[in-house]
Motif scaffolding. Structure first.
Motif: not given
Length: 383
Positions: A27-34, A70-77
């Motif tokens: 989750a932390q890495a995905l948010e940083a990437v976003l 976690e993926r959906r929370m950051v990048f939705a669908g």
């Protein structure tokens, strides 16, 4: 970071995390990437591929519900092709590649007076919150704490994995009326577990609460989601005796995507009768989504499909009471659709709650003017 390719520029970003929990690290890495994508002028619809790596690939595989959430929370669908690899260290790594058009989209109106970019902003509530990750983590913590007080969890109402509901009972009440709550998340993210804390107001008022889960897009298109909600309500009616409920006194409320689904409960002739529907920050004219990237993910591939599934083009069933609410901090289009839906369905004027945005509006279900509106709506006699 940037390379040219025909009419698009390629953006490549990466991030990693050393948090002990693979789920939290991802989750932390995905948010940083976003965040890096945004800084480079890219967004989730521009993604063309992602690579995740960790010491145990199974620990970050999206077939795990927590990882998928976690993926959906950051990048939705948005689902670019995903590669998962074993890393050479103990960290979780995320790499993303996006293709961003070199030219901005035309500014010509595609819906009402909005061009594509402005319509996207109008229909994206996340713009109202600076740190969505923190908000979702708080919802997860609060929801888990509230849910732990109850026993009737994960009742299956249909054959799919996500067709479950939690049933929360008021203390010392036999055959209580039923308040159905349908969570939001743009039909692409979030879950019932993150919303248990918003049900306390109605529990204390003597209602049983059915907190519904449903399948998410793009795997479950919007029309199929409506069908799952229909199955959930029929389950509550069919099993009312076994669950000690008064399903003849059923009320439904929903927030955001759930506000739309609550509206469908009030106008879909295939649904069991509901006495009232409380529509909170919903989207009621789906044509507003067709020109922007959310539309295809939801199966809204034409204006005809959108009109057929839009509550603004449907009629509420006889005797269903309707109330509508929206936050004062929401976009003009969200407020317009709420106001228009109330007018079309002969409901009282849409309640605009001061001092709140799209997401913290539902805090008011546990006290204040929003709970007052709900209790008046679901009272034995109209307020």
């Amino acid at each position: 970071m940037l390379m040219s390719a025909s009419d698009k520029r390629i953006v490549e970003v990466s991030a990693d995390s050393s948090l002990a929990s693979p789920t939290e690290a991802l989750a932390q890495a995905l948010e940083a990437v976003l965040g890096k994508l945004g800084a480079a002028g890219a967004a989730p619809p521009h993604l063309v591929s992602m690579t995740w790596s960790g010491p145990d690939p199974a620990a970050i595989h999206p077939s795990n519900r927590a990882i998928d959430q976690e993926r959906r929370m950051v990048f939705a669908g948005f689902r670019p092709p995903l590669t998962i690899r074993r890393s050479g260290d103990a960290r979780i790594h995320v790499e993303a590649r996006a293709a961003v058009p070199l030219s901005p989209p035309p500014s010509d109106p595609v819906y009402r007076n909005y061009g594509v970019m402005e319509l996207g902003r109008q229909m994206s509530p996340r713009n109202q919150v600076p740190d969505m990750g923190a908000l979702f983590r708080q919802w997860t913590t609060d929801g888990a704490r509230a849910r732990a007080r109850h026993r009737g969890l994960d009742l299956s109402y249909g054959p799919k994995r996500d067709q479950t509901l939690d049933l929360y009972r008021p203390e010392g009440v036999s055959r209580p009326p039923v308040w159905v709550f349908i969570h939001g998340g743009y039909w692409q993210a979030s879950n019932k577990e993150q919303h248990a804390q918003f049900c306390d107001g109605m529990l204390q008022a003597g209602f049983a609460v059915a907190n519904i889960e449903y399948g998410l897009a793009p795997e479950t298109p919007l029309e199929a989601i409506v069908g799952q909600i229909r199955e959930a309500l029929h389950f509550l009616v069919r099993e009312a005796g076994n669950l000690d409920l008064d399903a003849g006194d059923m009320h439904v409320a929903g927030h955001s995507a759930g506000g739309y689904l609550a509206a469908m409960c009030a106008c879909d002739e295939g649904m069991p009768p509901v006495r009232s529907a409380h529509l909170l920050s919903g989207i009621f004219d789906l044509e507003s989504l067709v020109p922007i990237p959310f539309g295809p993910i939801l199966g809204l591939t034409s204006a005809d499909i959108a009109r057929r599934l839009s509550p603004c083009h449907l009629k509420p069933r006889h005797n269903a009471r309707i109330a509508v609410a929206v936050g004062a901090g929401e976009s003009d289009e969200f407020k317009r659709q709420s106001e228009e839906q109330a007018r079309l369905w002969g409901a009282p004027k849409s309640l605009v709650v001061d001092g709140v945005h799209h997401f913290n509006l539902i805090d008011g279900l546990n006290g204040g003017v929003l709970l007052q509106q709900q209790l008046a709506l679901s009272s034995p006699t109209p307020a």
